[in-house]
Write a protein that holds these residues in place. Structure first.
Motif, short mmCIF file in Angstrom:
data_model
loop_
_atom_site.label_atom_id
_atom_site.label_comp_id
_atom_site.label_asym_id
_atom_site.label_seq_id
_atom_site.Cartn_x
_atom_site.Cartn_y
_atom_site.Cartn_z
N PRO A 99 -8.65 11.53 2.88
CA PRO A 99 -8.17 12.46 1.85
C PRO A 99 -8.59 13.89 2.16
CG PRO A 99 -10.04 11.20 1.05
CD PRO A 99 -9.68 10.61 2.37
N GLY A 121 -9.69 10.80 -7.58
CA GLY A 121 -8.71 10.32 -6.62
C GLY A 121 -7.63 11.37 -6.49
N PRO A 122 -6.40 10.99 -6.10
CA PRO A 122 -5.31 11.96 -6.00
C PRO A 122 -5.16 12.73 -7.31
CG PRO A 122 -4.64 9.89 -5.02
CD PRO A 122 -5.97 9.63 -5.68
N HIS A 173 -5.96 17.46 -4.65
CA HIS A 173 -6.69 16.42 -3.93
C HIS A 173 -5.65 15.40 -3.48
CE1 HIS A 173 -10.35 13.46 -3.90
NE2 HIS A 173 -9.43 13.08 -3.04
N PHE A 174 -5.36 15.42 -2.18
CA PHE A 174 -4.32 14.54 -1.63
C PHE A 174 -4.94 13.33 -0.94
CE2 PHE A 174 -1.63 18.49 -1.46
CZ PHE A 174 -0.58 18.01 -2.24
N PRO A 175 -4.25 12.19 -1.00
CA PRO A 175 -4.69 11.04 -0.20
C PRO A 175 -4.35 11.26 1.27
CG PRO A 175 -2.60 10.55 -1.25
CD PRO A 175 -3.02 11.91 -1.75
N SER A 176 -4.95 10.48 2.13
CA SER A 176 -4.71 10.61 3.57
C SER A 176 -3.23 10.50 3.91
CB SER A 176 -5.50 9.52 4.32
OG SER A 176 -5.26 9.60 5.70
N THR A 201 3.63 12.28 -3.63
CA THR A 201 2.34 11.65 -3.93
C THR A 201 2.37 11.01 -5.32
OG1 THR A 201 1.23 13.31 -2.56
CG2 THR A 201 -0.15 12.03 -4.05
#
Length: 401
Positions: A99, A121-122, A173-176, A201
């Protein structure tokens, strides 16, 4: 947490202050604007900083180097300003799997709220405003009563009829997985928008809106004044320079090393007198004011709620209120700045060729680097003087130059 900071823009809405420097490097209190963003990121948990640079990139590189406050720094060059998704795509080559957080380098974030974004999290940073139609408005599902924040399903850019007053702060906040989604199509504005990545996302993950207690987009000159008001409020009084015995310092005032406050001066904080600046004698400085490095405030000058950048000089018997003066500006003796309309309406300022209401009842002038005024010049509220322009002695200036 690996963090991408977008700092490549020219800052055309901030002209003339960005005519020869990138907007993220415009000074706010004691450091560049983008340094406040990065300090908040480091405090929130950034473990690797990727700075996307473009316009006047060397200024950003030389300030941050390869480490900042012990955190590794790498640079990614966006050669053409094609939008925020393109900027993050350029930065992705410097990211590991996992992330990542993306922040706008021309915005101020409060650290506790940013910390919650890092620890989630995201997510996307959110803020409530009175005029959401000027921003990207978040589309949400639910009220956040589950304790995890309001669920975000999308974003609408500058809607005529906003679905809410909850806006996108440009903090993500982005996930991988989002690293593979950065090749987006052009928007109606002809740009590659990071909000398209946010939309995808939202389709694949449970994305939450993290409420920010305080946030400021610093895109226009009067917002630079607001940024200084915010950051100067955080000052702790300190005197490292020379202050005359009969000078008066009230409230939070910082006098940096090499600065000199001369006889008869009164400074009512919050105020910051930077290295090798000179104030007085018999000057009055009040409000959220920065007197920049090697700047000079002369005899019997009053400066109120203003920014004097490096090397700016205000000659004796002058008044400067609610104004921004660029580097090496020289105001001749007796120069007066008006900062209030007689009809009580908000002062307007020219932004990219259009007169725009600033929302500020008091606003003086915005003056580019190297401007000179003759003695007894008068500058009307909301006047913008371009870099290097001159004002004749005794002249009354009511229009931009």
């Amino acid at each position: 947490m690996q963090t991408v900071v977008l700092a490549a823009g020219e800052g055309t809405r901030m002209r003339p202050l960005t005519a020869s420097r990138p907007k993220p490097m415009v000074p706010v209190a004691d450091r560049p604007l983008v340094a406040h963003t990065i300090d908040a990121a480091v405090d929130a948990g950034a473990s690797h900083l990727v700075l996307v640079v473009g316009y006047e990139a060397d200024a950003v590189r030389s300030y941050f180097g390869d480490h900042y406050r012990g955190v590794p720094v790498t640079f990614a060059v966006q050669t053409e300003q094609r939008g925020t998704a393109d900027a993050v795509r350029v930065a992705a080559a410097e990211l590991d799997d996992g992330p990542f957080v993306v922040l706008n380098g021309d915005a101020l974030y409060d650290t506790p709220s940013l910390t919650r974004l890092y620890e989630s999290g995201p997510a996307v940073g959110s803020y409530r405003v009175d005029n959401p139609s000027s921003y990207g408005v978040l589309v949400t599902d639910g009220d956040g009563s589950d304790g995890g924040g309001i669920r975000v399903t999308g974003v609408i850019e500058k809607p005529a009829e906003p679905p809410s007053n909850l806006i996108n702060t440009g903090a993500y906040h982005f996930p991988s997985e989002a690293q593979a989604w950065l090749d987006v199509g052009e928007s109606e504005r002809g740009e590659l928008e990071l909000t398209d990545v946010l939309e995808r996302t939202c389709d694949a993950f449970d994305v939450r809106a993290i409420p920010f207690e305080r946030w400021l987009d610093v895109g226009r000159p009067w917002e630079l004044l607001a940024a200084n008001e915010w950051k100067l409020d955080e000052l702790s009084p300190r005197v490292d320079g020379t202050v005359a015995d009969d000078a008066v310092l009230e409230g939070p005032v910082v006098v940096e090393a090499g600065a000199r406050v001369r006889s008869g001066v009164v400074i009512e904080g919050p105020a910051l007198i930077r290295e090798h600046a000179t104030v007085g004698p018999n000057a009055y400085v009040r409000g959220a004011t920065v007197v920049g490095e090697e700047a000079k405030v002369g005899h019997a000058v009053e400066v109120k709620n203003s920014i004097l950048m490096e090397g700016a000089t205000v000659g004796h018997l002058s008044y400067v209120g609610d104004s921004v003066l660029g580097r090496d500006v020289n105001f001749g003796a007796g120069t007066k700045v008006a900062n209030l309309r007689h009809d009580g309406a908000d002062v307007k300022l020219t932004v990219k060729g259009e007169r725009v209401a600033t929302g500020r009842r008091k606003l003086g002038v915005v003056v580019g680097d190297g401007v000179k005024t003759g003695i007894n010049a008068s500058l009307n509220a909301g006047v913008v003087l371009s870099e290097g322009s001159h004002v004749a002695p005794g002249e009354v200036v009511t229009r931009d130059r």
